[in-house]
Scaffold this motif. Structure first.
Motif, PDB file in Angstrom:
ATOM      1  N   GLY A 188      40.743 -10.803  -1.263  1.00  0.00           N
ATOM      2  CA  GLY A 188      39.835 -10.988   0.200  1.00  0.00           C
ATOM      3  C   GLY A 188      38.628  -9.935  -0.054  1.00  0.00           C
ATOM      4  O   GLY A 188      38.482  -9.007  -0.816  1.00  0.00           O
ATOM      5  N   THR A 189      37.610 -10.127   1.056  1.00  0.00           N
ATOM      6  CA  THR A 189      36.360  -9.456   0.807  1.00  0.00           C
ATOM      7  C   THR A 189      36.180  -8.423   2.170  1.00  0.00           C
ATOM      8  O   THR A 189      35.389  -7.645   1.985  1.00  0.00           O
ATOM      9  CB  THR A 189      35.157 -10.544   0.791  1.00  0.00           C
ATOM     10  N   ASP A 190      37.207  -8.461   3.042  1.00  0.00           N
ATOM     11  CA  ASP A 190      36.844  -7.842   4.332  1.00  0.00           C
ATOM     12  C   ASP A 190      38.324  -7.327   4.783  1.00  0.00           C
ATOM     13  O   ASP A 190      39.171  -8.202   5.084  1.00  0.00           O
ATOM     14  CB  ASP A 190      36.159  -8.473   5.317  1.00  0.00           C
ATOM     15  N   TRP A 191      38.519  -6.067   5.079  1.00  0.00           N
ATOM     16  CA  TRP A 191      39.694  -5.689   5.592  1.00  0.00           C
ATOM     17  C   TRP A 191      39.874  -6.053   7.239  1.00  0.00           C
ATOM     18  O   TRP A 191      40.990  -6.280   7.450  1.00  0.00           O
ATOM     19  CB  TRP A 191      39.633  -4.115   5.563  1.00  0.00           C
ATOM     20  N   LEU A 192      38.858  -6.289   7.769  1.00  0.00           N
ATOM     21  CA  LEU A 192      38.655  -6.546   9.250  1.00  0.00           C
ATOM     22  C   LEU A 192      38.503  -7.932   9.673  1.00  0.00           C
ATOM     23  O   LEU A 192      38.024  -8.856   8.771  1.00  0.00           O
ATOM     24  CB  LEU A 192      37.767  -5.709  10.001  1.00  0.00           C
ATOM     25  N   GLY A 193      39.123  -8.756  10.612  1.00  0.00           N
ATOM     26  CA  GLY A 193      38.865  -9.916  11.091  1.00  0.00           C
ATOM     27  C   GLY A 193      37.842 -10.108  11.813  1.00  0.00           C
ATOM     28  O   GLY A 193      37.169  -9.087  11.974  1.00  0.00           O
ATOM     29  N   PRO A 194      37.256 -11.418  12.217  1.00  0.00           N
ATOM     30  CA  PRO A 194      36.420 -11.672  12.816  1.00  0.00           C
ATOM     31  C   PRO A 194      36.200 -10.752  14.081  1.00  0.00           C
ATOM     32  O   PRO A 194      37.120 -10.417  14.595  1.00  0.00           O
ATOM     33  CB  PRO A 194      36.355 -13.062  13.492  1.00  0.00           C
ATOM     34  N   GLY A 195      35.080 -10.582  14.597  1.00  0.00           N
ATOM     35  CA  GLY A 195      34.888  -9.617  15.893  1.00  0.00           C
ATOM     36  C   GLY A 195      34.982 -10.391  17.196  1.00  0.00           C
ATOM     37  O   GLY A 195      34.753 -11.406  17.093  1.00  0.00           O
TER      38      GLY A 195
END
Length: 365
Positions: A188-195
């Motif tokens: 994965g490239t981002d620890w966070l999901g969509p805002g």
């Protein structure tokens, strides 16, 4: 002066006579199906609010150093509306200065919040590891490996549990809001999901590919954090806030399958917003989280349904749920009635329902 603030201040002054000793500790009932007070073994039904931001959208840590009086008033108002639980969200970046170094000033402020809860007679659902505001996430935190990130998260929870262990005002520790295990064979490239609304509510607990089944990874993560908490606090309840797509169904899945990750949790939490024309489907989803442990709907609101359908869902959910936590954003029903937006009207309607039906849901009538 805020509408009804004089009433809120009266409640706060009255509550100041309450001591921590008068708040009974909360535990799971002997049959494992609900909650009771520890000393008297009286039924306890969580009925409260997410106090996740103020009316300006600021998170608690954004204003608890500069506007404590508002927090005191809000707690008094939530108590006045009939709440017994307030869900608090704290961010990792505000509580950690390095992977192994908690921020003492933030822990001290959390201690003050505990004392306020004790005085007001409210229990806290303390949700941690938040990364809601992307700008508050330390760069070094994003650079950690999966293993290193889990270690830093364990240190966070160890420090928080040490600060809170003595207080009966903690209803539970919620390990994280809406965690997800990385899916697929690619990193994965981002620890966070969509805002959503300027905040990031979904958070991945892994980025690297892993041969283990996703529920096995989720259970291992839970076990790691629970063990860190239990070294400091053997008594308070522990849970995690699950998205409705945690069930093993076709389509999107979080990897946190309730019956496969619950062994180290004291009870199950789900975040569930019924949709228009789909009350029956929402109840079927809720049923899927009923896995033999107490079940709390930790987030709900008439966000996607009419107020009438939402009330129908809440009333019918009593066959599965053992607690309900909606939202309060610092405005009383009287203030909201003066508002001009659909959101104001929806929130006012929800608070009216909350206040009127609290005794029924809490088993007080």
């Amino acid at each position: 002066m805020r509408t009804c603030s004089l009433i809120a201040i009266f409640y706060l002054m009255s509550a100041n006579t309450l001591t921590a000793a008068e708040l009974d500790w909360i535990q799971v009932s002997p049959d494992g199906k609900s909650f009771v007070t520890a000393e008297d073994q009286k039924p306890f039904v969580p009925w409260g609010f997410n106090y996740d931001h103020n009316r300006e959208g600021q998170l608690l840590e954004d204003y608890w150093n500069t506007d404590w009086k508002t927090i005191e008033q809000d707690f008094a108002e939530m108590k006045q509306l009939g709440a017994n639980v307030v869900r608090i969200h704290i961010q990792f970046g505000k509580f950690m200065t390095a992977p192994d170094q908690p921020r003492e000033s933030a822990l001290k402020k959390l201690g003050e919040l505990l004392k306020l809860a004790e005085r007001t007679g409210l229990y806290l659902d303390l949700t941690g590891l938040g990364c809601y505001h992307k700008q508050d996430v330390p760069g070094w935190y994003n650079q950690l490996s999966d293993v290193e990130r889990w270690q830093a998260q364990a240190i966070f929870w160890s420090a928080v549990a040490k600060e809170c262990a003595h207080s009966p005002a903690i209803f539970c520790y919620d390990l994280m809001n809406e965690p997800v295990v990385q899916a697929g064979k690619k990193r994965g490239t981002d620890w966070l999901g969509p805002g959503f609304g300027g905040k990031h509510f979904v958070q991945r607990i892994t980025l690297g590919p892993d041969e283990r089944p996703r529920p096995e990874i989720a259970a291992a993560w839970i076990k790691t954090l629970v063990e860190a908490i239990r070294k400091q606090d053997q008594r308070h309840l522990i849970t995690v806030g699950l998205v409705p797509w945690s069930l093993e169904r076709r389509g999107l899945q979080s990897g946190f399958v309730p019956d496969k990750v619950s062994q180290h949790l004291d009870f199950i939490c789900v975040h569930l917003y019924p949709e228009k024309g789909k009350v029956k489907e929402a109840l079927e989803t809720l049923k899927g989280f009923d896995v033999g442990k107490p079940l709390v709907i930790e987030e709900t609101f008439p966000l996607k349904s009419s107020p009438q359908e939402f009330e129908e869902f809440l009333l019918k959910s009593k066959q599965y749920a053992d607690g309900w936590i909606g939202f309060y954003w610092g405005q009383t029903p009287e203030e909201l009635k003066q508002g001009k937006t659909i959101g104001d009207a929806l929130t006012a309607s929800w608070l009216k329902f909350f206040e009127k039906n609290g005794p029924q849901f809490k088993g007080e009538q």
